[in-house]
Design a protein around this motif. Sequence first.
Motif, PDB file in Angstrom:
ATOM      1  N   LYS A 118       0.832  -1.212   0.000  1.00 34.23           N
ATOM      2  CA  LYS A 118       0.000   0.000   0.000  1.00 34.23           C
ATOM      3  C   LYS A 118       0.864   1.259   0.000  1.00 34.23           C
ATOM      4  O   LYS A 118       0.524   2.258  -0.655  1.00 34.23           O
ATOM      5  CB  LYS A 118      -0.943  -0.019   1.201  1.00 34.23           C
ATOM      6  N   ILE A 125      -4.999  -2.556  -5.828  1.00 33.86           N
ATOM      7  CA  ILE A 125      -6.062  -3.000  -4.930  1.00 33.86           C
ATOM      8  C   ILE A 125      -5.585  -4.218  -4.141  1.00 33.86           C
ATOM      9  O   ILE A 125      -5.071  -5.183  -4.722  1.00 33.86           O
ATOM     10  CB  ILE A 125      -7.340  -3.360  -5.718  1.00 33.86           C
ATOM     11  N   ASN A 157      -7.905  -3.024   0.856  1.00 33.45           N
ATOM     12  CA  ASN A 157      -9.152  -2.502   0.294  1.00 33.45           C
ATOM     13  C   ASN A 157     -10.350  -3.383   0.617  1.00 33.45           C
ATOM     14  O   ASN A 157     -11.482  -2.888   0.705  1.00 33.45           O
ATOM     15  CB  ASN A 157      -9.026  -2.378  -1.226  1.00 33.45           C
ATOM     16  N   GLN A 158     -10.087  -4.685   0.786  1.00 32.45           N
ATOM     17  CA  GLN A 158     -11.189  -5.636   0.955  1.00 32.45           C
ATOM     18  C   GLN A 158     -10.721  -6.832   1.781  1.00 32.45           C
ATOM     19  O   GLN A 158      -9.592  -7.305   1.616  1.00 32.45           O
ATOM     20  CB  GLN A 158     -11.654  -6.138  -0.419  1.00 32.45           C
ATOM     21  N   TRP A 372     -13.894  -3.219  -7.997  1.00 33.37           N
ATOM     22  CA  TRP A 372     -12.728  -2.388  -7.703  1.00 33.37           C
ATOM     23  C   TRP A 372     -12.037  -1.850  -8.942  1.00 33.37           C
ATOM     24  O   TRP A 372     -11.079  -1.086  -8.840  1.00 33.37           O
ATOM     25  CB  TRP A 372     -11.726  -3.180  -6.866  1.00 33.37           C
TER      26      TRP A 372
END
Length: 373
Positions: A118, A125, A157-158, A372
Motif C-alpha cells: 500500500k 487493490i 481494500n477488501q 474495484w
Amino acid sequence: MRICIVGPSFGYGGANIIAATIGKELAKKNEIYYYSYKFKDNYSDLPESNLFFSSKKENKLLGKLGKGLEMVVKREFTPSKYKKNEINDLFNIINQKKIDIVILNSFIAVTIFAEKIKKNFPNVILIAWMHEAVEHSFGSLTKNYPTAFRKALEVVNQIVCLTKKDLEVFKKYNNNSIIIYNPLQFISPQKSNLEDPVISFTTRLDINIKGLDYLMKIAKNIPDDWTIRVAANGRQDQINKFNKLIEDNKVNEKINYVGALQGEQLIKHYLESSIFISTSRIESFQLVLIEAMECGLPIISFSHSGGREVLEYGKFGILIKNYDVSAMAIEINRLIDNKNKRIDLQKKSIERSKDFQLKKIVDEWIVLLEKWM
C-alpha cells in the motif's frame, strides 16, 4: 484484470488448493499470476510461466536475533522487517506484470505484505483472503505480532472471509469485509449407498488443531465391525506421531490410515463410507465437510465455527458440543444403528452442497473484483 495471488505456498492444504482453483477459473478471462514466497511447491499444476517463487529467504539466524530483540523491547515484532527479499521479489512482479489487484492468501501473507504494498503501490487493490478462524488468527497465530496484523487488516481494500462469526470481527477493522465461501473441488454424480461399515475422516496431520487425540477416544467406542478410515497428508514427523498415537491407544484395528488422497481416490474414499466426522478444535471453514456432503455423507461435527457455518447450526447435519467425545460417540452409534436416519441426513448434505458449487463461488469473486476496477 492483472491479478497476483500471494501466499506462503501453493502446495497441499485447503487454503493453497482453493487459491489455485479460483485462480485457474479467473484466468479464463484475466491475467493471473501466482507468487509463493516460502515454499516451492506446485501441487495444483499451476502454469509454470505464471508461477513465481522468492529468490532468497530470510537469514534465519539474523531474523531470530532481530525478532528476539523486538520481543524483549516491545513484546512483539514486525514480520515484514524480516522478509525484505520476499517483499522486493513481489514488488518486481507488480512492476513487471503491471498488476492491478493483489490477493493476499492467509493471515501471514496479509501481515507481511499489505502495508508495504500500500505504501509503495497505493493504486494497487489489496484483498485479504482470510481462511483462518478469527479466534485462531487473533489468538495463537498472531500472538507475537498483533499490531502488525491489525494494521494490515486496516490498510487493505477488501477482506474476504468464510463465516458469519469471522465477518462480525473483521468488520471492526475494515468495513469492506464480505463472506465468499470456498468452493467444492469436484462434482460427484454418484453418492454413497450408506452401506459400508466405514466412517471417513479427511484432514492434515495436526494432532492438536484437528483433534486427532479425540479421534482415538471415539474409535474405542464404535462397534468392532466398523472402522474409521483416515485420509491425511503430513510431514514424516507428523505421520510418525499419528501412528504412535494409534499404537499407544491400541486402536490399530479401528483406525485405517491410508495417507493423502486426491482426485478419484479421494472421491472413492467418501463414496465407500457411510458417515463423515470432524473432531477439530478450531476451523474457520472445512473444505472436507462439503466434499463429504457432495458425496452424500451424513455429517457429525464438533461445533467449531466452520462446522456451524457449513451445517447452518445443525440444519444440515449433527453438531456436537465442542470436545464432548462421549456425545459424539453416542450420535455416531445412533447413525450406525439407523440407516433411515443416515438417509435423511444424506438428503440434507446433498441439498447443502449445492451452495458451494465452483461456478457460483467464482461468479461471486468476479463481481467483487470488477467492483474495484
